[in-house]
Design an enzyme around this catalytic site. Structure first.
Site, PDB file in Angstrom:
ATOM      1  N   ARG A 178       4.380  18.537  36.240  1.00  0.00           N
ATOM      2  CA  ARG A 178       4.015  18.092  34.887  1.00  0.00           C
ATOM      3  C   ARG A 178       4.834  18.887  33.877  1.00  0.00           C
ATOM      4  NH1 ARG A 178      -1.651  18.913  31.514  1.00  0.00           N
ATOM      5  NH2 ARG A 178      -1.049  17.578  29.756  1.00  0.00           N
ATOM      6  N   HIS A 179       5.134  18.260  32.740  1.00  0.00           N
ATOM      7  CA  HIS A 179       5.903  18.939  31.691  1.00  0.00           C
ATOM      8  C   HIS A 179       5.161  20.164  31.155  1.00  0.00           C
ATOM      9  CE1 HIS A 179       3.239  17.566  28.466  1.00  0.00           C
ATOM     10  NE2 HIS A 179       3.240  16.377  29.059  1.00  0.00           N
ATOM     11  N   GLU A 190       4.817   8.518  30.264  1.00  0.00           N
ATOM     12  CA  GLU A 190       3.355   8.621  30.303  1.00  0.00           C
ATOM     13  C   GLU A 190       2.691   7.272  30.010  1.00  0.00           C
ATOM     14  OE1 GLU A 190       0.795   9.631  31.536  1.00  0.00           O
ATOM     15  OE2 GLU A 190       0.298  11.566  30.599  1.00  0.00           O
ATOM     16  N   LYS A 241       3.599  22.821  28.258  1.00  0.00           N
ATOM     17  CA  LYS A 241       2.610  22.605  27.206  1.00  0.00           C
ATOM     18  C   LYS A 241       3.287  22.305  25.871  1.00  0.00           C
ATOM     19  CE  LYS A 241      -1.870  24.435  25.821  1.00  0.00           C
ATOM     20  NZ  LYS A 241      -2.850  25.515  26.092  1.00  0.00           N
ATOM     21  N   THR A 242       2.754  21.316  25.140  1.00  0.00           N
ATOM     22  CA  THR A 242       3.331  20.874  23.875  1.00  0.00           C
ATOM     23  C   THR A 242       2.373  21.099  22.716  1.00  0.00           C
ATOM     24  OG1 THR A 242       2.445  18.610  23.956  1.00  0.00           O
ATOM     25  CG2 THR A 242       4.519  19.015  25.144  1.00  0.00           C
ATOM     26  N   GLU A 243       2.881  20.845  21.517  1.00  0.00           N
ATOM     27  CA  GLU A 243       2.055  20.974  20.316  1.00  0.00           C
ATOM     28  C   GLU A 243       0.857  20.032  20.359  1.00  0.00           C
ATOM     29  OE1 GLU A 243       4.542  20.428  16.922  1.00  0.00           O
ATOM     30  OE2 GLU A 243       5.665  22.299  17.253  1.00  0.00           O
ATOM     31  N   LEU A 244       1.076  18.789  20.828  1.00  0.00           N
ATOM     32  CA  LEU A 244      -0.027  17.826  20.879  1.00  0.00           C
ATOM     33  C   LEU A 244      -1.025  18.177  21.980  1.00  0.00           C
ATOM     34  CD1 LEU A 244       1.656  14.372  20.120  1.00  0.00           C
ATOM     35  CD2 LEU A 244       0.218  15.772  18.627  1.00  0.00           C
ATOM     36  N   ASN A 245      -0.566  18.804  23.062  1.00  0.00           N
ATOM     37  CA  ASN A 245      -1.513  19.316  24.057  1.00  0.00           C
ATOM     38  C   ASN A 245      -2.431  20.346  23.425  1.00  0.00           C
ATOM     39  OD1 ASN A 245       0.952  19.390  26.736  1.00  0.00           O
ATOM     40  ND2 ASN A 245      -0.515  17.790  26.276  1.00  0.00           N
TER      41      ASN A 245
END
Length: 212
Positions: free
Chosen positions: A8-9, A87, A11-15
């Site tokens: 899985r990618h 996704e 961690k992002t801002e939206l996560n």
């Protein structure tokens, strides 16, 4: 036998802000997400991949780049980018704050067989798994003795993995959500129908473990 390393990618801002981040939206990797990807790359640095298959969304492509920069066997490696590994599409809910009291959100997390995204123009679970499986089957036929890196997304990966190992649709989200940059390894014997799970949601290599 084909061996798949599903990642899985990062961690992002939206996560972090707990918002829907589907196939039609992106946000940058956080510093922790970059570090997670680098650590995953170091963990896999001595794995010689025959091919790397990556979602065409930036968060996945960036994660794959950080992973592969750490690899010791890049000569001749084929990196391919596929829309089919994007996704699940959340339609009108893309970018919206996740409401954990919402019926369809709960179905998506716990009973994917009951999930119906038609009211907000989202993608069905069947569509998601069908398009991802098409890529996996294609590459397993192309590399019957290969080691393949797949870098994609949380909902896509957990539903795909559970489908490939033969679970019923109602259990396609079982064991999720996958942690950011977690590594799940599946094997497929030549001409076998189902895949064998060798390692699941592994983040043992991470020096900083945070909730996805």
């Amino acid at each position: 036998m084909t061996t798949f390393y599903f990642v899985r990618h990062g961690k992002t801002e939206l996560n972090l802000s707990l918002r829907f981040q589907g196939g039609e939206i992106d946000s940058p990797l956080l510093p922790i997400g970059i570090e997670q990807a680098i650590q995953a790359g170091r963990y896999l640095c001595d794995t010689s991949f025959d091919a790397a298959l990556v979602s065409t969304q930036k968060r996945a492509m960036d994660t794959a780049n950080y992973i592969l920069k750490e690899n010791n066997f890049l000569n001749g490696l084929t990196v391919r980018y596929y829309d089919n590994l994007r996704e699940i599409r959340f339609g009108k809910r893309e970018g919206a704050e996740i409401d954990h009291k919402d019926e369809q959100t709960n179905y998506l997390r716990e009973r994917p067989d009951l999930y119906d995204p038609s009211s907000f123009d989202g993608e069905t679970i069947d569509s998601l798994v069908a398009r991802a499986t098409q890529i996996i089957e294609m590459i397993s036929n192309e590399y019957p003795d290969g080691q393949i890196l797949i870098v994609a997304h949380g909902v896509l990966l957990i539903t795909l993995i559970n489908s490939l190992i033969g679970k019923d649709k109602a259990k396609w989200r079982e064991g999720g959500p996958l942690a950011n940059t977690s590594i799940t390894i599946l094997e497929k014997e030549n001409h076998a129908t189902h895949y064998t799970l060798k390692s699941f949601n592994d983040i043992s290599y991470q020096s900083q473990n945070e909730e996805a």
